[in-house]
Design a protein around this motif. Structure first.
Motif, PDB file in Angstrom:
ATOM      1  N   GLU A  96     -10.710   2.129 -10.437  1.00 34.56           N
ATOM      2  CA  GLU A  96     -10.219   3.458 -10.043  1.00 34.56           C
ATOM      3  C   GLU A  96     -10.704   3.867  -8.660  1.00 34.56           C
ATOM      4  OE1 GLU A  96     -11.019   6.357 -13.071  1.00 34.56           O
ATOM      5  OE2 GLU A  96      -9.821   5.225 -14.527  1.00 34.56           O
ATOM      6  N   THR A  97     -11.947   3.517  -8.361  1.00 36.95           N
ATOM      7  CA  THR A  97     -12.550   3.958  -7.103  1.00 36.95           C
ATOM      8  C   THR A  97     -12.130   3.027  -5.980  1.00 36.95           C
ATOM      9  OG1 THR A  97     -14.471   4.510  -8.446  1.00 36.95           O
ATOM     10  CG2 THR A  97     -14.786   4.512  -6.053  1.00 36.95           C
ATOM     11  N   ASN A  98     -11.654   3.602  -4.876  1.00 36.73           N
ATOM     12  CA  ASN A  98     -11.443   2.736  -3.711  1.00 36.73           C
ATOM     13  C   ASN A  98     -12.571   2.980  -2.714  1.00 36.73           C
ATOM     14  OD1 ASN A  98     -10.631   5.222  -2.648  1.00 36.73           O
ATOM     15  ND2 ASN A  98      -9.039   4.320  -1.385  1.00 36.73           N
ATOM     16  N   VAL A 124      -2.034  -6.676   0.002  1.00 36.24           N
ATOM     17  CA  VAL A 124      -1.772  -5.233   0.006  1.00 36.24           C
ATOM     18  C   VAL A 124      -0.897  -4.875  -1.196  1.00 36.24           C
ATOM     19  CG1 VAL A 124      -1.990  -4.950   2.497  1.00 36.24           C
ATOM     20  CG2 VAL A 124       0.241  -5.494   1.542  1.00 36.24           C
ATOM     21  N   PRO A 125      -0.989  -3.630  -1.672  1.00 36.81           N
ATOM     22  CA  PRO A 125      -0.126  -3.217  -2.775  1.00 36.81           C
ATOM     23  C   PRO A 125       1.331  -3.191  -2.328  1.00 36.81           C
ATOM     24  CG  PRO A 125      -1.658  -1.454  -2.128  1.00 36.81           C
ATOM     25  CD  PRO A 125      -1.891  -2.578  -1.201  1.00 36.81           C
ATOM     26  N   THR A 131      -3.649   3.813   5.375  1.00 36.97           N
ATOM     27  CA  THR A 131      -4.876   4.415   5.908  1.00 36.97           C
ATOM     28  C   THR A 131      -4.487   5.499   6.903  1.00 36.97           C
ATOM     29  OG1 THR A 131      -5.990   2.294   5.663  1.00 36.97           O
ATOM     30  CG2 THR A 131      -7.105   3.938   7.013  1.00 36.97           C
ATOM     31  N   GLN A 132      -5.160   6.648   6.805  1.00 38.60           N
ATOM     32  CA  GLN A 132      -4.942   7.749   7.760  1.00 38.60           C
ATOM     33  C   GLN A 132      -6.080   7.765   8.771  1.00 38.60           C
ATOM     34  OE1 GLN A 132      -4.686  10.934   4.753  1.00 38.60           O
ATOM     35  NE2 GLN A 132      -2.894  11.613   5.905  1.00 38.60           N
ATOM     36  N   ASN A 267      -5.828   6.321  -1.944  1.00 38.65           N
ATOM     37  CA  ASN A 267      -6.032   5.662  -3.246  1.00 38.65           C
ATOM     38  C   ASN A 267      -4.837   5.970  -4.146  1.00 38.65           C
ATOM     39  OD1 ASN A 267      -7.172   4.311  -5.344  1.00 38.65           O
ATOM     40  ND2 ASN A 267      -8.835   5.768  -5.708  1.00 38.65           N
ATOM     41  N   ASP A 268      -3.675   5.468  -3.757  1.00 37.24           N
ATOM     42  CA  ASP A 268      -2.431   5.848  -4.439  1.00 37.24           C
ATOM     43  C   ASP A 268      -1.674   4.627  -4.950  1.00 37.24           C
ATOM     44  OD1 ASP A 268      -1.813   4.786  -2.011  1.00 37.24           O
ATOM     45  OD2 ASP A 268      -0.387   6.320  -1.404  1.00 37.24           O
ATOM     46  N   TYR A 269      -2.419   3.621  -5.420  1.00 38.28           N
ATOM     47  CA  TYR A 269      -1.750   2.383  -5.861  1.00 38.28           C
ATOM     48  C   TYR A 269      -2.364   1.857  -7.155  1.00 38.28           C
ATOM     49  CZ  TYR A 269      -5.755   0.627  -3.174  1.00 38.28           C
ATOM     50  OH  TYR A 269      -7.017   0.405  -2.680  1.00 38.28           O
TER      51      TYR A 269
END
Ligand code: SIN
Length: 287
Positions: A96-98, A124-125, A131-132, A267-269
């Motif tokens: 869960e944690t990135n 990569v997903p 990344t921002q 963290n949206d994948y």
């Protein structure tokens, strides 16, 4: 308008404030001196630069990083087995944690913070995992003259204790989820004081140098006194017009300037794997 007068590659600015994609460079080859000088100029002018379709072995990644200076081995990240100077930034489908999932700048907790980081995408997903980046020149320039004057003489304390030290692992669920990706919590003891407004060592421009990940207070102020002003600065620094966002593909590479930017990994994948290799480059004391 950002300058795009480069002769050894094509450069495409991403926004008016920061970020540019560079096309026409093969980082797996020995980059010629004139091209390297232009890459350095782009890095100084755009604060974060991106390359796509780079096919790099770990040794080639290290060779490119070494052109920028000494490599700074991160003491908390797991390194890849074959090359201890390459940190792994990994999230497995069941985790869960990135790593790097909130706004920060790398290594501000060091006495001499790192110049920049070179992140290379190995897996990569399918969707997500961007990344921002945020420009700390824009964050500073956007302040009123009165606040700029007030901030100029201040220093701030930066720490890794809360992020990588023993306290970070107190919640068992976090600790289990992070697993072997981070470690060495007893090395999170050294704090550092830096000016709140730095003069950038390459560009000479003023940049705001506090960040939500590691800055804990203004030096000589209490945490309670520091919090409201830090929070104001953090809101200011992440105005959408001061940011850019990079969508990774396998074999993309980003090189960012830790003195002029912040970044955060989205963290949206869930359920997908993301594997990046990061090399961090030693910096110089900040003034
Ligand atoms: C980092 O904070 O260095 C990781 C950034 C990312 O994985 O996009």
């Amino acid at each position: 308008m950002p300058r795009v007068d480069y002769t050894t590659f094509d450069l495409h600015p991403m926004t008016m404030t920061l970020g540019a994609e560079i096309h026409g460079v093969d980082l797996g080859l020995e980059v010629a001196e004139d091209q390297f000088n232009e890459i350095r100029r782009a890095f100084t002018e755009f604060s974060v630069i991106f390359f796509r379709d780079q096919h790099l072995t770990p040794d080639q990644h290290i060779a490119f990083a070494s052109r920028w200076g000494e490599i700074n081995v991160n003491r908390f990240f797991k390194a890849i087995d074959s090359h201890p100077v390459i940190a792994e930034v990994r999230k497995e489908p069941d985790q869960e944690t990135n790593i790097g999932g909130s706004w920060h700048t790398d290594h501000s907790y060091d006495q001499v913070p790192a110049t920049g980081s070179i992140l290379y995408a190995r897996q990569v997903p399918e969707i997500g995992g961007d990344t921002q980046f945020a420009s700390m020149y824009a964050a500073y320039d956007g302040l009123s003259d009165g606040l700029k004057r007030m901030l100029e003489p201040l220093r701030a304390t930066h720490s890794s204790r809360h992020a990588f030290g023993r306290t970070a692992y107190r919640i068992q669920q976090y600790s289990d989820d992070v697993g072997d990706r981070l470690g060495n919590p007893d090395a999170a003891t050294q704090d550092a004081d830096h000016p709140v407004v730095i003069q950038h060592p390459l560009s000479g421009r003023k940049a705001l140098y506090v960040n939500p990940g590691f800055t804990i207070r203004f030096s000589g102020w209490s945490d309670e006194e520091s919090r409201p002003l830090l929070e104001y600065l953090y809101r200011q620094a992440t105005k959408p017009e001061y940011t850019c966002r990079f969508h990774w593909q396998k074999n993309s590479l980003a090189l960012w300037d830790n003195r002029a930017t912040w970044h955060q990994a989205l963290n949206d994948y869930p359920g997908q794997r993301r594997l990046m290799h990061r090399i961090t480059i030693e910096g110089v004391p900040l003034e």
